[in-house]
Design an enzyme around this catalytic site. Structure first.
Site, PDB file in Angstrom:
ATOM      1  N   HIS A  34     -10.579  -1.399  12.160  1.00 24.56           N
ATOM      2  CA  HIS A  34      -9.446  -2.225  11.740  1.00 24.56           C
ATOM      3  C   HIS A  34      -9.157  -3.222  12.872  1.00 24.56           C
ATOM      4  CE1 HIS A  34      -4.964  -2.186  10.286  1.00 24.56           C
ATOM      5  NE2 HIS A  34      -5.630  -3.198   9.787  1.00 24.56           N
TER       6      HIS A  34
ATOM      7  N   SER B 106       0.403  -2.626  12.415  1.00 24.62           N
ATOM      8  CA  SER B 106       1.070  -3.750  11.762  1.00 24.62           C
ATOM      9  C   SER B 106       2.283  -4.201  12.585  1.00 24.62           C
ATOM     10  CB  SER B 106       1.479  -3.387  10.336  1.00 24.62           C
ATOM     11  OG  SER B 106       2.002  -2.101  10.305  1.00 24.62           O
TER      12      SER B 106
ATOM     13  N   ASP C  54      -8.895  -8.967  10.304  1.00 22.84           N
ATOM     14  CA  ASP C  54      -8.442  -7.624   9.927  1.00 22.84           C
ATOM     15  C   ASP C  54      -9.484  -6.522  10.123  1.00 22.84           C
ATOM     16  OD1 ASP C  54      -6.354  -6.009   8.924  1.00 22.84           O
ATOM     17  OD2 ASP C  54      -7.284  -5.941   6.949  1.00 22.84           O
TER      18      ASP C  54
ATOM     19  N   LYS D 221      -9.335  -2.151   2.282  1.00 23.49           N
ATOM     20  CA  LYS D 221      -9.029  -0.927   3.028  1.00 23.49           C
ATOM     21  C   LYS D 221      -9.841   0.257   2.501  1.00 23.49           C
ATOM     22  CE  LYS D 221      -5.923  -3.159   5.377  1.00 23.49           C
ATOM     23  NZ  LYS D 221      -6.113  -3.437   6.807  1.00 23.49           N
TER      24      LYS D 221
ATOM     25  N   ARG E  50       2.483 -12.050   0.327  1.00 18.00           N
ATOM     26  CA  ARG E  50       1.162 -12.360   0.899  1.00 18.00           C
ATOM     27  C   ARG E  50       0.608 -13.694   0.427  1.00 18.00           C
ATOM     28  NH1 ARG E  50      -0.970  -8.363   4.581  1.00 18.00           N
ATOM     29  NH2 ARG E  50       0.629  -6.771   4.484  1.00 18.00           N
TER      30      ARG E  50
ATOM     31  N   CYS F 265       2.321  -6.518  14.893  1.00 14.81           N
ATOM     32  CA  CYS F 265       2.029  -6.869  16.290  1.00 14.81           C
ATOM     33  C   CYS F 265       1.403  -8.268  16.400  1.00 14.81           C
ATOM     34  CB  CYS F 265       1.093  -5.845  16.913  1.00 14.81           C
ATOM     35  SG  CYS F 265       1.886  -4.268  17.267  1.00 14.81           S
TER      36      CYS F 265
ATOM     37  N   TYR G 162      -1.506  -3.922  -6.609  1.00 17.68           N
ATOM     38  CA  TYR G 162      -1.153  -4.644  -5.383  1.00 17.68           C
ATOM     39  C   TYR G 162      -2.146  -4.413  -4.249  1.00 17.68           C
ATOM     40  CZ  TYR G 162       1.610  -6.904  -1.852  1.00 17.68           C
ATOM     41  OH  TYR G 162       2.017  -7.776  -0.875  1.00 17.68           O
TER      42      TYR G 162
ATOM     43  N   ARG H  49       0.854  -1.194   0.000  1.00 18.97           N
ATOM     44  CA  ARG H  49       0.000   0.000   0.000  1.00 18.97           C
ATOM     45  C   ARG H  49       0.882   1.233   0.000  1.00 18.97           C
ATOM     46  NH1 ARG H  49      -1.852   1.580   4.258  1.00 18.97           N
ATOM     47  NH2 ARG H  49      -1.047   0.127   5.781  1.00 18.97           N
TER      48      ARG H  49
HETATM   49  O1  O2Y Z   1       0.361  -3.719   1.535  1.00 19.01           O
HETATM   50  C1  O2Y Z   1      -0.804  -4.057   1.314  1.00 19.01           C
HETATM   51  O2  O2Y Z   1      -1.392  -3.717   0.294  1.00 19.01           O
HETATM   52  C2  O2Y Z   1      -1.527  -4.896   2.255  1.00 19.01           C
HETATM   53  S1  O2Y Z   1      -1.820  -4.099   3.732  1.00 19.01           S
HETATM   54  C3  O2Y Z   1      -2.795  -5.145   4.688  1.00 19.01           C
HETATM   55  C4  O2Y Z   1      -3.216  -6.350   4.199  1.00 19.01           C
HETATM   56  C5  O2Y Z   1      -3.992  -7.176   4.986  1.00 19.01           C
HETATM   57  C6  O2Y Z   1      -4.356  -6.749   6.223  1.00 19.01           C
HETATM   58  N1  O2Y Z   1      -3.953  -5.566   6.705  1.00 19.01           N
HETATM   59  C7  O2Y Z   1      -3.163  -4.767   5.977  1.00 19.01           C
HETATM   60  C8  O2Y Z   1      -2.756  -3.474   6.628  1.00 19.01           C
HETATM   61  O3  O2Y Z   1      -1.960  -2.707   6.116  1.00 19.01           O
HETATM   62  O4  O2Y Z   1      -3.295  -3.207   7.704  1.00 19.01           O
HETATM   63 MN    MN Z   2      -4.853  -4.542   8.317  1.00 18.40          MN
END
Ligand code: O2Y
Ligand code: MN
Length: 582
Positions: free
Chosen positions: A225, A247, A274, A205, A366, A249, A196, A68
């Site tokens: 979240h 993240s 999540d 999200k 992932r 944790c 991605y 992200r």
């Molecule tokens: O980097 C990404 O696109 C994935 S981020 C993500 C994926 C699954 C659950 N939580 C997250 C997050 O950033 O909290």
């Molecule tokens: Mn998440």
């Protein structure tokens, strides 16, 4: 297609993006097979060893597109103040000029897929429909795992125009032309330039948190979240808990916790790993659904020691992204079971040996797997009404300061604990270790509006609600003077969940402290653990000077929201400092 509003939008998007063809996805097995065959044909997917990983595939994303991108993510509210200091803001006009035009002709030579999806169990009054238009077949196949996708969503939508529109194009995958824009007033998402994860699977999200949080504010519920789990005791009673962690944790590990042998008769049921949508039920309690149908879990570090349930979940019908590949055609990542293989293909497709400087799997690689495959999936996973939540846990990674567990004195104090949450960064997350980052309720990157207003919404929704959950704060990561972790973590965290469940049921007294309520002597079961009395004392120690420093840091953070910050939280922070000085 029966829905006139949807047809009109699809036509409008096709006019602008100029795809070669348009496919309306029904979510069927046959449609999925055709998509997968196409992606195997053009190299978008690589088939994994069908005997050891049936129906599993590997995808390698563009090397510049592996996570992200918070700095390219915008809230496009009319008023900048409504996005608040934790979000990037772009005016709707600027977004139209700068981002909207990138979609012109973006799908030429490509297929445009129309992907209707349902967030939440079928038949749930809390479920919501989204439609993602995308030119990425990988996104379609992933959305089929992560959501209830296709006909089931169109049926839920009927002729209504009550759905979240998401327009996604890979564009040219250039970071210079990569944007993820949210228009809360229109329930609209534009994402271009990334294929991605959170940037591209728009149900997760973008909709289930950023857009849904604004809907929740307007409609009187919470989009959070948070993981959701059920803790079953030896008598068969299940206590449902939501938990928010930044993240790194171990959120997915906690959601799928396997009790150690010493915890006979206890069981953890996974409802979600999540995201939680929480509504007030007719009984005045908070009820949670998991809007998702799959897990998009971080692969590195996942092993039979850290998370055996995740390993079982990902062993079939899964898509892996940016993991390494063994010569046997099985996925591999750092922290996987067994010895490091002598030769691998790394996440970029290059030869890798243990001497290589870079990790074989990308640190943010992932697995995308159906939640129903998880051995600990809750029997209530598909319950339309969700599960009743008795406790909300906030947590962070703090090497010193924060005790193992304590309970808020009341709801508003609990909101304060969530609002001032912070975590120290790990090398995997940022490259820098130990930098404290404030991440209120783990929502900092995901709240679609001003977080000052968000805290006010939390305080107001829980006011005078005696049946609402109790709120707790945990820290599994406290270290002793020598830098050694004081608490064993992983499955042993069940012991902390047990104390929380006991508090909820009125079966533990607790003891008042300046921070909140901590376990009274003997209430936290440490039998058989390598945690001596000194370590236990350190786990719950309250060190005055560092807490005074923390209160000053919290004050600066809370004040950064200006007039939008509820007075009650500022007062609670002053109260913390006063208690520490006393
Ligand atoms: O980097 C990404 O696109 C994935 S981020 C993500 C994926 C699954 C659950 N939580 C997250 C997050 O950033 O909290
Ligand atoms: Mn998440």
């Amino acid at each position: 297609m029966k829905n006139r509003n949807l047809s009109a939008w699809v036509d409008e998007v096709a006019q602008q993006t100029r795809p070669d063809r348009v496919v309306f996805c029904d979510g069927s097995e046959e449609e999925n097979r055709t998509l997968i065959q196409g992606m195997l044909g053009d190299g978008t997917l690589i088939a994994l060893n069908g005997e050891r990983y049936p129906n599993c595939y590997l995808h390698r994303s563009d090397p510049t597109d592996v996570a992200r991108t918070e700095h390219l993510t915008f809230i496009c509210s009319r008023d900048k103040e409504d996005a608040g200091p934790t979000n990037n803001w772009m005016s709707p006009d600027e977004a139209t000029r700068k981002v909207g035009r990138l979609f012109d002709g973006a799908m030429k030579g490509r297929t445009m897929y129309v992907v209707p999806y349902l967030m939440g169990p079928v038949g749930s009054p809390s479920a919501k429909v989204g439609v993602e238009i995308t030119d990425s077949p990988y996104v379609v196949a992933s959305m089929r795992i992560m959501t209830r996708m296709g006909k089931v969503a169109l049926d839920a939508l009927g002729g209504s125009d009550d759905y979240c529109r998401g327009l996604h194009s890979l564009g040219d995958l250039s970071p210079e032309r990569r944007f993820v824009c949210h228009f809360p007033a229109e329930r609209l998402i534009w994402s271009i330039g990334s294929g991605y994860g959170g940037n591209a699977l728009l149900g997760k999200k973008c909709f289930a948190l950023r857009i849904a949080s604004t809907m929740a504010r307007d409609e009187g519920w919470f989009a959070e979240h948070m993981l959701i789990l059920g803790l079953e005791d030896p008598e068969g009673r299940v206590t449902y808990v939501c938990a928010a962690f930044p993240s790194a944790c171990g959120k997915t590990n906690l959601a799928m916790l396997v009790p150690p042998a010493s915890q006979k008769g206890w069981k953890v049921w996974t409802v979600g790993d999540d995201i939680a949508w929480l509504r007030i039920g007719p009984d005045g309690r908070l009820w949670a659904i998991n809007p998702e149908a799959g897990f998009f879990g971080v692969a590195p570090g996942t092993s039979s020691r850290t998370n055996p349930n995740a390993l079982a979940t990902l062993s079939r019908s899964s898509i892996f992204t940016n993991v390494a590949l063994t010569p046997e055609g099985t996925p591999w990542w750092e922290g996987f079971d067994g010895p490091v293989p002598p030769a691998l293909t790394d996440w970029r497709g290059n030869r890798w040996t243990p001497d290589s400087k870079e990790p074989a799997a990308h640190p943010n690689s992932r697995f995308t797997s159906p939640a129903r495959q998880c051995p600990s999936i809750s029997p209530e996973f598909d319950a339309p009404g969700g599960v009743p939540i008795s406790a909300i846990i906030f947590g962070g990674r703090r090497a010193r300061l924060a005790p193992l567990v304590y309970e808020a004195r009341d709801w508003t104090h609990g909101v304060y604990l969530g609002a001032t949450m912070a975590s120290e960064t790990t090398a995997a997350a940022t490259g820098k270790v130990g930098v404290v980052r404030r991440d209120p309720m783990a929502m900092r990157p995901f709240c679609g509006y001003n977080m000052g207003d968000y805290f006010r919404h939390w305080i107001e929704l829980g006011a005078n609600r005696p049946a609402f959950p109790k709120i707790f704060h945990v820290n599994w990561f406290r270290q002793g003077e020598s830098g050694k972790f004081l608490w064993p973590g992983f499955g042993e965290n069940l012991r902390v969940l047990r104390w929380i469940a006991a508090r909820v049921r009125g079966a533990a007294e607790g003891r008042e402290t300046p921070l909140g309520i901590m376990p009274a002597d003997g209430e936290l079961d440490t039998s058989g653990l390598d945690v001596n009395d000194e370590a236990l004392r350190e786990l719950f120690a309250i060190d005055r000077e560092p807490w005074l420093e923390e209160a000053r840091d919290r004050a600066a953070f809370l004040e950064s929201f200006g007039a939008r910050m509820p007075e009650a939280l500022l007062r609670l922070n002053q109260d913390l400092a006063a208690r520490m000085r006393a």
